[in-house]
Design a protein around this motif. Structure first.
Motif, mmCIF file in Angstrom:
data_model
loop_
_atom_site.group_PDB
_atom_site.id
_atom_site.type_symbol
_atom_site.label_atom_id
_atom_site.label_comp_id
_atom_site.label_asym_id
_atom_site.label_seq_id
_atom_site.Cartn_x
_atom_site.Cartn_y
_atom_site.Cartn_z
ATOM 1 N N MET A 1 4.077 -2.949 8.052
ATOM 2 C CA MET A 1 4.781 -2.462 6.888
ATOM 3 C C MET A 1 3.979 -1.332 6.245
ATOM 4 S SD MET A 1 6.345 -5.745 5.026
ATOM 5 C CE MET A 1 8.037 -5.909 5.432
ATOM 6 N N GLU A 2 4.671 -0.424 5.666
ATOM 7 C CA GLU A 2 4.028 0.744 5.092
ATOM 8 C C GLU A 2 3.614 0.532 3.638
ATOM 9 O OE1 GLU A 2 7.469 3.601 3.678
ATOM 10 O OE2 GLU A 2 7.872 2.816 5.682
ATOM 11 N N ASN A 3 2.706 1.383 3.194
ATOM 12 C CA ASN A 3 2.323 1.394 1.785
ATOM 13 C C ASN A 3 3.325 2.259 1.035
ATOM 14 O OD1 ASN A 3 0.094 -0.097 2.455
ATOM 15 N ND2 ASN A 3 -1.287 1.627 2.464
ATOM 16 N N LYS A 4 3.648 1.850 -0.172
ATOM 17 C CA LYS A 4 4.603 2.610 -0.975
ATOM 18 C C LYS A 4 3.888 3.120 -2.226
ATOM 19 C CE LYS A 4 8.729 0.614 0.740
ATOM 20 N NZ LYS A 4 8.855 0.294 1.855
ATOM 21 N N THR A 5 4.060 4.395 -2.466
ATOM 22 C CA THR A 5 3.394 5.008 -3.602
ATOM 23 C C THR A 5 4.373 5.456 -4.671
ATOM 24 O OG1 THR A 5 3.428 7.157 -2.529
ATOM 25 C CG2 THR A 5 1.449 5.826 -2.208
ATOM 26 N N ILE A 6 5.649 5.349 -4.430
ATOM 27 C CA ILE A 6 6.649 5.781 -5.408
ATOM 28 C C ILE A 6 7.034 4.594 -6.292
ATOM 29 C CG2 ILE A 6 8.965 6.728 -5.743
ATOM 30 C CD1 ILE A 6 7.075 8.730 -4.476
ATOM 31 N N LEU A 17 1.412 1.293 -5.016
ATOM 32 C CA LEU A 17 1.995 0.211 -5.803
ATOM 33 C C LEU A 17 2.451 -0.960 -4.944
ATOM 34 C CD1 LEU A 17 4.057 2.516 -8.172
ATOM 35 C CD2 LEU A 17 1.894 1.391 -8.687
ATOM 36 N N TRP A 18 2.763 -0.693 -3.692
ATOM 37 C CA TRP A 18 3.188 -1.724 -2.745
ATOM 38 C C TRP A 18 2.395 -1.530 -1.462
ATOM 39 C CZ3 TRP A 18 7.012 -5.437 -3.615
ATOM 40 C CH2 TRP A 18 7.660 -5.328 -4.839
ATOM 41 N N GLY A 20 1.959 -3.272 2.384
ATOM 42 C CA GLY A 20 2.395 -4.281 3.346
ATOM 43 C C GLY A 20 3.556 -5.125 2.855
ATOM 44 N N GLY A 21 4.426 -4.540 2.041
ATOM 45 C CA GLY A 21 5.588 -5.261 1.535
ATOM 46 C C GLY A 21 5.326 -6.125 0.318
ATOM 47 N N ARG A 22 4.120 -6.101 -0.191
ATOM 48 C CA ARG A 22 3.768 -6.903 -1.374
ATOM 49 C C ARG A 22 3.280 -5.991 -2.496
ATOM 50 N NH1 ARG A 22 3.013 -12.440 -0.051
ATOM 51 N NH2 ARG A 22 3.164 -12.742 2.192
ATOM 52 N N PRO A 23 3.564 -6.360 -3.742
ATOM 53 C CA PRO A 23 3.091 -5.541 -4.861
ATOM 54 C C PRO A 23 1.572 -5.635 -4.996
ATOM 55 C CG PRO A 23 4.189 -7.512 -5.670
ATOM 56 C CD PRO A 23 4.362 -7.500 -4.181
ATOM 57 N N THR A 24 0.949 -4.526 -5.345
ATOM 58 C CA THR A 24 -0.488 -4.523 -5.614
ATOM 59 C C THR A 24 -0.687 -4.831 -7.098
ATOM 60 O OG1 THR A 24 -0.561 -2.181 -6.195
ATOM 61 C CG2 THR A 24 -0.861 -2.735 -3.861
ATOM 62 N N ALA A 25 -1.917 -4.874 -7.531
ATOM 63 C CA ALA A 25 -2.204 -5.126 -8.947
ATOM 64 C C ALA A 25 -2.187 -3.842 -9.760
ATOM 65 C CB ALA A 25 -3.554 -5.815 -9.086
ATOM 66 N N ALA A 26 -1.835 -2.732 -9.129
ATOM 67 C CA ALA A 26 -1.837 -1.436 -9.814
ATOM 68 C C ALA A 26 -0.723 -1.371 -10.857
ATOM 69 C CB ALA A 26 -1.659 -0.307 -8.806
ATOM 70 N N ILE A 27 -1.005 -0.688 -11.935
ATOM 71 C CA ILE A 27 -0.016 -0.419 -12.972
ATOM 72 C C ILE A 27 0.332 1.052 -12.888
ATOM 73 C CG2 ILE A 27 0.377 -0.317 -15.464
ATOM 74 C CD1 ILE A 27 -1.427 -2.775 -15.698
ATOM 75 N N CYS A 28 1.609 1.363 -12.877
ATOM 76 C CA CYS A 28 2.046 2.751 -12.751
ATOM 77 C C CYS A 28 1.559 3.562 -13.949
ATOM 78 C CB CYS A 28 3.566 2.815 -12.652
ATOM 79 S SG CYS A 28 4.187 4.501 -12.615
ATOM 80 N N PRO A 29 0.795 4.646 -13.700
ATOM 81 C CA PRO A 29 0.342 5.480 -14.814
ATOM 82 C C PRO A 29 1.490 6.235 -15.475
ATOM 83 C CG PRO A 29 -0.835 6.033 -12.787
ATOM 84 C CD PRO A 29 0.243 5.074 -12.436
ATOM 85 N N GLY A 30 2.600 6.364 -14.768
ATOM 86 C CA GLY A 30 3.731 7.089 -15.327
ATOM 87 C C GLY A 30 4.483 6.305 -16.389
#
Length: 87
Positions: A1-6, A17-18, A20-30
């Protein structure tokens, strides 16, 4: 699975932000949204996006606000970067 940055809410695309299909602990700076499993459905991101836009779509970080204003930031153009199925 790919990493998602959008971000599925605001279309910001400079943070993983995603993974391997799972959410990371990152918070969107936007927009300040923290991805979670609830974002897997279509309605949750759409509801969050509608709420955010309805309340002025302010940037989460003042630094991000300044950077984007200097670049000629356009909310509609940024939101259009999200995948069509998430809009």
């Amino acid at each position: 699975m790919e990493n998602k940055t959008i971000c599925r809410i605001c279309g910001y695309g400079e943070e993983v932000l995603w993974k391997g299909g799972r959410p990371t602990a990152a918070i969107c700076p936007g927009c300040g949204h923290e991805p979670d499993v609830g974002d897997s459905s279509l309605m949750s991101p759409r509801n969050c996006r509608g709420y955010r836009v309805g309340h002025g779509a302010q940037r989460h970080s003042p630094l991000e606000e300044r950077k984007h204003l200097l670049r000629g930031w356009d909310l509609l153009r940024q939101m259009a970067t999200s995948r069509p199925e998430w809009r």
